[in-house]
Motif scaffolding. Structure first.
Motif, PDB file in Angstrom:
ATOM      1  N   LEU A  34       0.173   9.288  -8.763  1.00 29.38           N
ATOM      2  CA  LEU A  34      -0.693  10.193  -8.011  1.00 29.38           C
ATOM      3  C   LEU A  34      -0.686  11.522  -8.754  1.00 29.38           C
ATOM      4  O   LEU A  34       0.325  12.223  -8.788  1.00 29.38           O
ATOM      5  N   SER A  50       5.856   4.124   3.030  1.00 28.94           N
ATOM      6  CA  SER A  50       6.363   4.233   1.658  1.00 28.94           C
ATOM      7  C   SER A  50       5.967   3.008   0.847  1.00 28.94           C
ATOM      8  O   SER A  50       5.515   3.119  -0.306  1.00 28.94           O
ATOM      9  N   ALA A  67       2.893   4.334  -6.722  1.00 29.72           N
ATOM     10  CA  ALA A  67       3.311   5.734  -6.701  1.00 29.72           C
ATOM     11  C   ALA A  67       4.820   5.845  -6.537  1.00 29.72           C
ATOM     12  O   ALA A  67       5.491   4.914  -6.088  1.00 29.72           O
ATOM     13  N   ILE A  90      -3.814   3.408   6.600  1.00 27.18           N
ATOM     14  CA  ILE A  90      -2.540   3.057   5.975  1.00 27.18           C
ATOM     15  C   ILE A  90      -2.011   1.880   6.777  1.00 27.18           C
ATOM     16  O   ILE A  90      -1.836   1.986   7.995  1.00 27.18           O
ATOM     17  N   THR A 141       7.725   6.805  -4.553  1.00 30.21           N
ATOM     18  CA  THR A 141       7.930   6.997  -3.114  1.00 30.21           C
ATOM     19  C   THR A 141       9.385   6.786  -2.750  1.00 30.21           C
ATOM     20  O   THR A 141      10.148   6.178  -3.501  1.00 30.21           O
ATOM     21  N   PHE A 172      -0.702   2.129  -5.003  1.00 35.07           N
ATOM     22  CA  PHE A 172      -0.854   3.072  -6.110  1.00 35.07           C
ATOM     23  C   PHE A 172       0.258   2.967  -7.146  1.00 35.07           C
ATOM     24  O   PHE A 172       0.210   3.645  -8.170  1.00 35.07           O
ATOM     25  N   HIS A 205      -8.532   9.055   2.826  1.00 33.31           N
ATOM     26  CA  HIS A 205      -8.193   9.442   1.458  1.00 33.31           C
ATOM     27  C   HIS A 205      -9.450   9.350   0.606  1.00 33.31           C
ATOM     28  O   HIS A 205     -10.108   8.310   0.581  1.00 33.31           O
ATOM     29  N   ALA A 237       5.688  10.593  -0.655  1.00 32.56           N
ATOM     30  CA  ALA A 237       4.928  10.123  -1.820  1.00 32.56           C
ATOM     31  C   ALA A 237       4.751  11.306  -2.756  1.00 32.56           C
ATOM     32  O   ALA A 237       4.236  12.348  -2.362  1.00 32.56           O
ATOM     33  N   TYR A 260       2.124   3.087  -0.246  1.00 28.93           N
ATOM     34  CA  TYR A 260       1.800   3.914  -1.417  1.00 28.93           C
ATOM     35  C   TYR A 260       2.412   3.326  -2.682  1.00 28.93           C
ATOM     36  O   TYR A 260       1.836   3.417  -3.767  1.00 28.93           O
ATOM     37  N   ASN A 261       3.584   2.718  -2.547  1.00 30.05           N
ATOM     38  CA  ASN A 261       4.238   2.130  -3.709  1.00 30.05           C
ATOM     39  C   ASN A 261       3.441   0.949  -4.248  1.00 30.05           C
ATOM     40  O   ASN A 261       3.250   0.806  -5.457  1.00 30.05           O
TER      41      ASN A 261
END
Length: 479
Positions: A113, A341, A350, A451, A352, A348, A465, A367, A344-345
């Protein structure tokens, strides 16, 4: 799907040793998949000096309460199956000074991100927002929407560093169910601007904010300054109920890639958004009284910083007092932090983690955005999702905008992941209608709102988003 992506990345690890990784761009070596990032330490919360101010409870928590890097273990349920965990395993089997080892270390210093760029909040009119964002918070007015201020209606963009607030018209003002973190080089100017309103008590009802509190190192706070205590933050509530925590002295995160590469600065420190000034000729001519009243003033630099092109003059040293958005915190239902968490992991890849806040008993999903300090775990910016038993108001349509990855391939992979998770969504309010990869590539962005729990598909939390490629024409990094 999370495991599928990670094994795809592992298959491509051999190609890394044959590639030449430069700067942030590594996705091409991994079939377009992002693999940067490191486990985020709890101290990635917005840290001020040796402690941080807890947004939800006003408690002042010393940094010594955080576990050390060596003793801390993430309770994030996705840690062991993430791409980063696999690559750390691969790295541990490589010679310490090998090119591959150095390049994987580089990837661990950045989240996928890239930038938390703007927050979009509906406002019913311009009555309070112009004075609040410019004359109180120290933002700048974006010239791309400044004509709306001239005519007295329409969307306004307020800028600070690489970040923005988009403030379109809406009958009901939108409110973040949590708080927004802003950072400054110094809080002195903000304090001075706030204190001007204290000197005119008969004008209290007309001020562009509801209240403010100066927070000090002893954990106490009130609206009056006290030189005996260090000011750690200033809490401000706008006229609609949005809560802002303003902090200073946010130390830069300097990533030194290796002995063979240069330092990589934080995007949020070198990228800028344009602002209207009250002294450049084209601003005065185009925005007249608006430039005089709300234009950025020329301070602390000489006219020698002005550069001239064929038709405009630009001040290369112009800067807003507020330097950017450091975090946005959302209150979320109990027992959802782990799943947020993981979302997003997996979507993306990402960086987290989930942090257990012992002072409140609440779990907080984090994140990370931008650069990550491998020693302290601090990141350039963060999204925080704090569990609570409080009643959370119904979602009112506010949204955040973020940039993902380091090239178009990274963006396309993010879209594919979101599509696989079945969360891609179109907001009928906006012209971009990205429903598949081709339309996402056309608009260079896509949206999602839910989400979800990746195991059940159930919606956990609503938050629109707006996900952009750095190829997007509004990418502030080109400035």
């Amino acid at each position: 799907s999370c495991q599928l992506w990670t094994w795809t990345c592992l298959f491509h690890v051999v190609s890394l040793s044959k590639s030449r990784v430069r700067g942030l761009s590594t996705a091409a070596s991994f079939g377009g998949m992002m693999v940067r990032g490191a486990t985020l330490l709890p101290s990635s919360f917005p840290v001020v000096s040796s402690s941080f101010y807890h947004p939800a409870t006003h408690a002042h928590i010393p940094s010594s309460t955080y576990p050390s890097f060596s003793s801390w273990k993430s309770k994030s349920i996705n840690k062991n199956r993430s791409t980063r965990a696999i690559f750390r395993t691969a790295k541990s089997s490589l010679p310490k000074n090998s090119l591959v080892s150095e390049e994987i270390s580089t990837m661990e210093c950045f989240s996928t991100l890239t930038l938390l760029e703007h927050i979009n909040l509906n406002v019913p009119n311009h009555d309070y927002i112009l004075d609040f964002y410019v004359k109180v918070l120290g933002f700048g007015l974006d010239p791309r929407r400044a004509q709306n201020v001239v005519k007295g209606s329409g969307t306004v963009w307020m800028n600070c560093g690489a970040s923005q607030f988009h403030l379109p018209f809406g009958e009901e003002a939108q409110v973040i169910p949590g708080s927004i973190g802003l950072w400054y080089d110094s809080l002195d100017g903000l304090k001075e601007r706030l204190e001007k309103y204290n000197q005119n008590d008969d004008e209290m009802d007309k001020r562009p904010f509801s209240e403010y509190t100066i927070l000090r190192s002893n954990g106490h706070g009130d609206g009056n300054d006290d030189a005996s205590d260090i000011v750690t933050a200033i809490r401000i509530v706008d006229r609609y109920g949005n809560v802002f925590y303003c902090r200073d002295k946010k130390d830069p995160i300097v990533v030194k890639v290796s002995e063979n590469y240069e330092h990589i600065p934080e995007i949020m420190r070198i990228a800028t958004q344009p602002v209207v000034t009250n002294y450049l000729p084209q601003d005065i001519a185009e925005y007249t009284n608006v430039a005089e009243q709300y234009g950025l003033k020329q301070i602390n630099h000489e006219l020698s910083t002005l550069s001239t092109s064929t038709d405009t003059v630009t001040d290369t040293a112009a800067t807003t007092d507020c330097k950017g958005i450091s975090y946005v915190e959302f209150l979320v239902p109990r027992n959802t932090a782990d799943k947020i968490s993981e979302f997003y992991n997996c979507v993306f890849d990402a960086t987290t983690t989930v942090y257990h806040d012992a002072s409140t008993g609440n779990d907080v999903a984090i994140a990370a955005f931008g650069s990550i300090d491998a020693k302290t775990g601090k990141s350039s910016q963060s999204l925080l999702f704090r569990e609570t038993d409080q009643e959370i108001p119904p979602y009112d349509g506010h949204h955040i905008a973020l940039y993902v990855g380091n090239n178009q391939a990274d963006f396309e992979q993010a879209f594919k992941n979101a599509e696989e998770a079945q969360v891609v969504w179109v907001n009928p309010r906006f012209s971009d209608k990205a429903t598949n990869l081709n339309t996402a590539k056309k608009w260079k962005q896509f949206r999602f709102k839910n989400i979800i729990d990746l195991e059940t598909g159930k919606m956990i939390f609503e938050l629109e988003h707006e996900v952009r490629s750095i190829e997007h024409e509004a990418w502030p990094g080109k400035n």
